[in-house]
Design an enzyme around this catalytic site. Sequence first.
Site, PDB file in Angstrom:
ATOM      1  N   SER A 168      45.693  48.399  41.358  1.00  0.00           N
ATOM      2  CA  SER A 168      45.966  49.832  41.164  1.00  0.00           C
ATOM      3  C   SER A 168      46.993  50.115  40.071  1.00  0.00           C
ATOM      4  O   SER A 168      47.788  51.048  40.195  1.00  0.00           O
ATOM      5  CB  SER A 168      46.414  50.479  42.484  1.00  0.00           C
ATOM      6  N   ASN A 185      39.972  43.979  33.515  1.00  0.00           N
ATOM      7  CA  ASN A 185      38.865  43.487  34.337  1.00  0.00           C
ATOM      8  C   ASN A 185      37.907  44.652  34.590  1.00  0.00           C
ATOM      9  O   ASN A 185      38.178  45.504  35.417  1.00  0.00           O
ATOM     10  CB  ASN A 185      39.430  42.942  35.662  1.00  0.00           C
ATOM     11  N   TRP A 186      36.812  44.654  33.852  1.00  0.00           N
ATOM     12  CA  TRP A 186      35.863  45.776  33.978  1.00  0.00           C
ATOM     13  C   TRP A 186      34.986  45.662  35.215  1.00  0.00           C
ATOM     14  O   TRP A 186      34.229  46.581  35.539  1.00  0.00           O
ATOM     15  CB  TRP A 186      34.969  45.847  32.735  1.00  0.00           C
ATOM     16  N   LYS A 187      35.017  44.486  35.865  1.00  0.00           N
ATOM     17  CA  LYS A 187      34.147  44.242  37.033  1.00  0.00           C
ATOM     18  C   LYS A 187      32.674  44.497  36.645  1.00  0.00           C
ATOM     19  O   LYS A 187      32.320  44.208  35.500  1.00  0.00           O
ATOM     20  CB  LYS A 187      34.608  45.085  38.219  1.00  0.00           C
ATOM     21  N   GLY A 206      42.258  46.925  36.522  1.00  0.00           N
ATOM     22  CA  GLY A 206      40.858  47.187  36.849  1.00  0.00           C
ATOM     23  C   GLY A 206      40.424  48.553  36.347  1.00  0.00           C
ATOM     24  O   GLY A 206      40.165  48.750  35.159  1.00  0.00           O
ATOM     25  N   GLY A 216      41.527  47.743  43.910  1.00  0.00           N
ATOM     26  CA  GLY A 216      40.202  48.345  43.886  1.00  0.00           C
ATOM     27  C   GLY A 216      40.144  49.745  44.473  1.00  0.00           C
ATOM     28  O   GLY A 216      41.164  50.368  44.753  1.00  0.00           O
ATOM     29  N   HIS A 251      39.028  35.713  41.816  1.00  0.00           N
ATOM     30  CA  HIS A 251      39.336  37.119  42.083  1.00  0.00           C
ATOM     31  C   HIS A 251      39.023  37.435  43.553  1.00  0.00           C
ATOM     32  O   HIS A 251      38.060  36.894  44.118  1.00  0.00           O
ATOM     33  CB  HIS A 251      38.517  38.025  41.154  1.00  0.00           C
ATOM     34  N   GLU A 258      47.659  39.576  43.001  1.00  0.00           N
ATOM     35  CA  GLU A 258      46.937  40.808  43.332  1.00  0.00           C
ATOM     36  C   GLU A 258      46.869  40.951  44.848  1.00  0.00           C
ATOM     37  O   GLU A 258      45.959  40.401  45.489  1.00  0.00           O
ATOM     38  CB  GLU A 258      45.510  40.763  42.774  1.00  0.00           C
ATOM     39  N   GLU A 274      37.603  39.814  44.946  1.00  0.00           N
ATOM     40  CA  GLU A 274      36.257  40.318  45.228  1.00  0.00           C
ATOM     41  C   GLU A 274      35.249  39.166  45.276  1.00  0.00           C
ATOM     42  O   GLU A 274      34.238  39.247  45.976  1.00  0.00           O
ATOM     43  CB  GLU A 274      35.869  41.380  44.182  1.00  0.00           C
TER      44      GLU A 274
HETATM   45  P1  PGA Z   1      42.287  47.911  40.185  1.00  0.00           P
HETATM   46  O1  PGA Z   1      41.632  46.453  40.127  1.00  0.00           O
HETATM   47  O2  PGA Z   1      43.271  48.007  39.047  1.00  0.00           O
HETATM   48  O3  PGA Z   1      41.141  48.847  40.058  1.00  0.00           O
HETATM   49  O4  PGA Z   1      42.982  47.992  41.532  1.00  0.00           O
HETATM   50  C1  PGA Z   1      42.396  45.323  39.784  1.00  0.00           C
HETATM   51  C2  PGA Z   1      41.585  44.072  39.975  1.00  0.00           C
HETATM   52  O5  PGA Z   1      40.790  44.021  40.935  1.00  0.00           O
HETATM   53  O6  PGA Z   1      41.684  43.106  39.193  1.00  0.00           O
END
Ligand code: PGA
Length: 252
Positions: free
Chosen positions: A211, A6-8, A232, A169, A93, A163, A95
Site C-alpha cells: 500500500s 510490480n504491475w501484477k 503495486g 494489495g 511474492h 511486505e 500472492e
Molecule cells: P500494493 O502491492 O502496493 O498494491 O499494496 C504491493 C505488492 O504486492 O507488491
Amino acid sequence: MLIAANWKMNPEGVAHARKIFDGIKSTATKIRGVETVVCPPSVFVGDLRSKATGKRLVLGAQDAHPEAHGSYTGEVSALALKSLGLRYVILGHSERRAMGERSDLVARKVEAALRSGLSVIVCVGEKSRDRDGEYLDWVKNELLASIRGVSKKDLERLTIAYEPLWAIGENARRPARAEDVFQMTIFIRKVLSDVYGSSYAKRSRILYGGSVDAENAESFLEEGRVDGLLVGRASRDPKAFAKILEMASNRR
Ligand code: PGA
C-alpha cells in the site's frame, strides 16, 4: 535507492502497458540516484524492452522457474528472462505464496535466478502481528528458508522486500506505519548479519512494500530507513509513481 514497480497481472493490453511505461520513463530518466525497475507481466517485456534505458530504468519479471528449460508448460526460466535483457526478478511474492508456493521452492528459484545473472527481489512478510513478537521469528524463518542457497558473493544482487500481508494489495487493512517498517529493516539486517557477517550483509538492499502511495512513500523512505520501495497499485499511475520516484531521489 531502488524503486520497483510490480504491475501484477495488469494492465489488460499492450497499448495501455506502453502508455504507463512511457509515463514512468519520463520521470525515471530525469531523476538522479534512483534505479527504477518496472516488472510488467512477462508477455509485455518484448514490447517494452526497447524503451528501457538500461541504466536508470530497467525491466524485471514477477517470477521465474527454477529449471533452465524443459517440460514445464506455461513456465518461464530465469535464463530466458535474462536473454531478453531483464535485470531483476521478484520471487516469493505473497500472492504466489498464497497459490501454494513454499519457501523451499522460492529458494530454488532464487538460486537459479542468481546463477543466470539476474538480481533477485525476495519478498517476505508476516500474515498478522502478535504482541509477543512471534511474527519476528516467523519472518526470520521465512527469510532464511527462502535464501538458503545464497552465498556471500551474491549478496549484492539480493534485495529483500518486506511486505506484511496485512498491508498488501486491494484487500489491505492499512499501510504499515513507518516505525513498523523501521523495526523490521533493522531486524532483517540483523538476520542477514548473523548469517553472513555485517560487512557482507550491508551489500543487500531492503525494500518496503504494501500500500505504498504518493502520500506515505516519504515516511517509509525517511523514518523506515529502507533502501527503496516495492510498489503495486500506485506504480500503474504514472503521476503517483513519479511523485514516489522524486521523493526517493531527494532522499538518496
Ligand atoms: P500494493 O502491492 O502496493 O498494491 O499494496 C504491493 C505488492 O504486492 O507488491
